[in-house]
Write a protein that holds these residues in place. Sequence first.
Motif, PDB file in Angstrom:
ATOM      1  N   LEU A  22       0.825  -1.206   0.000  1.00  0.00           N
ATOM      2  CA  LEU A  22       0.000   0.000   0.000  1.00  0.00           C
ATOM      3  C   LEU A  22       0.860   1.257   0.000  1.00  0.00           C
ATOM      4  O   LEU A  22       0.508   2.254  -0.638  1.00  0.00           O
ATOM      5  N   GLU A  23       1.989   1.231   0.707  1.00  0.00           N
ATOM      6  CA  GLU A  23       2.882   2.389   0.720  1.00  0.00           C
ATOM      7  C   GLU A  23       3.469   2.636  -0.671  1.00  0.00           C
ATOM      8  O   GLU A  23       3.586   3.786  -1.094  1.00  0.00           O
ATOM      9  N   ILE A  24       3.807   1.569  -1.377  1.00  0.00           N
ATOM     10  CA  ILE A  24       4.300   1.712  -2.745  1.00  0.00           C
ATOM     11  C   ILE A  24       3.221   2.322  -3.635  1.00  0.00           C
ATOM     12  O   ILE A  24       3.483   3.267  -4.394  1.00  0.00           O
ATOM     13  N   ALA A  25       2.002   1.801  -3.535  1.00  0.00           N
ATOM     14  CA  ALA A  25       0.891   2.320  -4.341  1.00  0.00           C
ATOM     15  C   ALA A  25       0.593   3.773  -3.996  1.00  0.00           C
ATOM     16  O   ALA A  25       0.354   4.603  -4.885  1.00  0.00           O
ATOM     17  N   LYS A  26       0.621   4.111  -2.711  1.00  0.00           N
ATOM     18  CA  LYS A  26       0.356   5.492  -2.281  1.00  0.00           C
ATOM     19  C   LYS A  26       1.435   6.422  -2.808  1.00  0.00           C
ATOM     20  O   LYS A  26       1.138   7.518  -3.290  1.00  0.00           O
ATOM     21  N   SER A  27       2.687   6.002  -2.743  1.00  0.00           N
ATOM     22  CA  SER A  27       3.785   6.821  -3.270  1.00  0.00           C
ATOM     23  C   SER A  27       3.623   7.057  -4.767  1.00  0.00           C
ATOM     24  O   SER A  27       3.855   8.170  -5.253  1.00  0.00           O
ATOM     25  N   TYR A  28       3.215   6.017  -5.473  1.00  0.00           N
ATOM     26  CA  TYR A  28       2.977   6.158  -6.915  1.00  0.00           C
ATOM     27  C   TYR A  28       1.882   7.195  -7.171  1.00  0.00           C
ATOM     28  O   TYR A  28       2.029   8.062  -8.034  1.00  0.00           O
ATOM     29  N   CYS A  29       0.802   7.102  -6.418  1.00  0.00           N
ATOM     30  CA  CYS A  29      -0.299   8.055  -6.598  1.00  0.00           C
ATOM     31  C   CYS A  29       0.149   9.470  -6.239  1.00  0.00           C
ATOM     32  O   CYS A  29      -0.184  10.422  -6.945  1.00  0.00           O
ATOM     33  N   ASP A  30       0.894   9.602  -5.157  1.00  0.00           N
ATOM     34  CA  ASP A  30       1.380  10.925  -4.753  1.00  0.00           C
ATOM     35  C   ASP A  30       2.309  11.516  -5.813  1.00  0.00           C
ATOM     36  O   ASP A  30       2.253  12.712  -6.104  1.00  0.00           O
ATOM     37  N   TYR A  31       3.140  10.678  -6.399  1.00  0.00           N
ATOM     38  CA  TYR A  31       4.084  11.134  -7.415  1.00  0.00           C
ATOM     39  C   TYR A  31       3.371  11.520  -8.712  1.00  0.00           C
ATOM     40  O   TYR A  31       3.805  12.419  -9.418  1.00  0.00           O
ATOM     41  N   ASN A  32       2.272  10.860  -9.017  1.00  0.00           N
ATOM     42  CA  ASN A  32       1.547  11.080 -10.267  1.00  0.00           C
ATOM     43  C   ASN A  32       0.213  11.805 -10.060  1.00  0.00           C
ATOM     44  O   ASN A  32      -0.701  11.648 -10.863  1.00  0.00           O
ATOM     45  N   ASP A  34      -0.721  14.664 -10.617  1.00  0.00           N
ATOM     46  CA  ASP A  34      -1.091  15.586 -11.689  1.00  0.00           C
ATOM     47  C   ASP A  34      -1.703  14.889 -12.903  1.00  0.00           C
ATOM     48  O   ASP A  34      -2.109  15.539 -13.860  1.00  0.00           O
ATOM     49  N   LYS A  35      -1.824  13.570 -12.852  1.00  0.00           N
ATOM     50  CA  LYS A  35      -2.356  12.809 -13.991  1.00  0.00           C
ATOM     51  C   LYS A  35      -3.886  12.827 -14.046  1.00  0.00           C
ATOM     52  O   LYS A  35      -4.476  12.362 -14.989  1.00  0.00           O
ATOM     53  N   GLY A  36      -4.517  13.317 -13.011  1.00  0.00           N
ATOM     54  CA  GLY A  36      -5.972  13.411 -13.033  1.00  0.00           C
ATOM     55  C   GLY A  36      -6.582  13.186 -11.668  1.00  0.00           C
ATOM     56  O   GLY A  36      -5.913  12.764 -10.726  1.00  0.00           O
ATOM     57  N   THR A  37      -7.850  13.488 -11.579  1.00  0.00           N
ATOM     58  CA  THR A  37      -8.549  13.361 -10.303  1.00  0.00           C
ATOM     59  C   THR A  37      -8.719  11.910  -9.882  1.00  0.00           C
ATOM     60  O   THR A  37      -8.822  11.614  -8.698  1.00  0.00           O
ATOM     61  N   GLU A  38      -8.739  11.007 -10.856  1.00  0.00           N
ATOM     62  CA  GLU A  38      -8.918   9.592 -10.520  1.00  0.00           C
ATOM     63  C   GLU A  38      -7.760   9.083  -9.663  1.00  0.00           C
ATOM     64  O   GLU A  38      -7.969   8.399  -8.666  1.00  0.00           O
ATOM     65  N   ILE A  39      -6.551   9.441 -10.054  1.00  0.00           N
ATOM     66  CA  ILE A  39      -5.394   8.947  -9.305  1.00  0.00           C
ATOM     67  C   ILE A  39      -5.342   9.601  -7.923  1.00  0.00           C
ATOM     68  O   ILE A  39      -4.929   8.978  -6.954  1.00  0.00           O
ATOM     69  N   CYS A  40      -5.813  10.828  -7.811  1.00  0.00           N
ATOM     70  CA  CYS A  40      -5.889  11.472  -6.500  1.00  0.00           C
ATOM     71  C   CYS A  40      -6.900  10.760  -5.610  1.00  0.00           C
ATOM     72  O   CYS A  40      -6.655  10.555  -4.422  1.00  0.00           O
ATOM     73  N   SER A  41      -8.022  10.367  -6.188  1.00  0.00           N
ATOM     74  CA  SER A  41      -9.041   9.643  -5.436  1.00  0.00           C
ATOM     75  C   SER A  41      -8.534   8.282  -4.987  1.00  0.00           C
ATOM     76  O   SER A  41      -8.746   7.874  -3.843  1.00  0.00           O
ATOM     77  N   VAL A  42      -7.849   7.592  -5.876  1.00  0.00           N
ATOM     78  CA  VAL A  42      -7.280   6.283  -5.530  1.00  0.00           C
ATOM     79  C   VAL A  42      -6.237   6.461  -4.430  1.00  0.00           C
ATOM     80  O   VAL A  42      -6.185   5.683  -3.477  1.00  0.00           O
ATOM     81  N   GLY A  43      -5.416   7.501  -4.543  1.00  0.00           N
ATOM     82  CA  GLY A  43      -4.402   7.767  -3.518  1.00  0.00           C
ATOM     83  C   GLY A  43      -5.029   8.025  -2.161  1.00  0.00           C
ATOM     84  O   GLY A  43      -4.534   7.542  -1.136  1.00  0.00           O
ATOM     85  N   ALA A  44      -6.126   8.777  -2.135  1.00  0.00           N
ATOM     86  CA  ALA A  44      -6.816   9.050  -0.878  1.00  0.00           C
ATOM     87  C   ALA A  44      -7.389   7.762  -0.283  1.00  0.00           C
ATOM     88  O   ALA A  44      -7.296   7.526   0.928  1.00  0.00           O
ATOM     89  N   LEU A  45      -7.966   6.935  -1.116  1.00  0.00           N
ATOM     90  CA  LEU A  45      -8.518   5.659  -0.665  1.00  0.00           C
ATOM     91  C   LEU A  45      -7.415   4.757  -0.127  1.00  0.00           C
ATOM     92  O   LEU A  45      -7.566   4.138   0.935  1.00  0.00           O
ATOM     93  N   ILE A  46      -6.307   4.693  -0.826  1.00  0.00           N
ATOM     94  CA  ILE A  46      -5.175   3.890  -0.354  1.00  0.00           C
ATOM     95  C   ILE A  46      -4.683   4.410   0.992  1.00  0.00           C
ATOM     96  O   ILE A  46      -4.335   3.628   1.875  1.00  0.00           O
ATOM     97  N   GLY A  47      -4.673   5.725   1.161  1.00  0.00           N
ATOM     98  CA  GLY A  47      -4.266   6.313   2.441  1.00  0.00           C
ATOM     99  C   GLY A  47      -5.147   5.850   3.587  1.00  0.00           C
ATOM    100  O   GLY A  47      -4.652   5.543   4.676  1.00  0.00           O
TER     101      GLY A  47
END
Length: 64
Positions: A22-32, A34-47
């Motif tokens: 999950l930390e790897i996935a969250k880092s990926y979402c945090d790093y990306n 700017d790719k769109g709101t979907e990845i921000c939403s996924v990052g928040a859910l992973i958090g």
Amino acid sequence: MENFTKKISHLEEQISLNIDLLEIAKSYCDYNFDKGTEICSVGALIGVILKEQREIADCLDAIL
């Protein structure tokens, strides 16, 4: 009692692996972010899931 301890240890190992993934996935979402709101939403859910997994791990540590 030994069997119970082994089961708890196994659960703790699984949760630790989940936390690492999950930390790897969250880092990926945090790093990306700017790719769109979907990845921000996924990052928040992973958090949220990551927080819950850490709380479970803390509870298991307290049992042992």
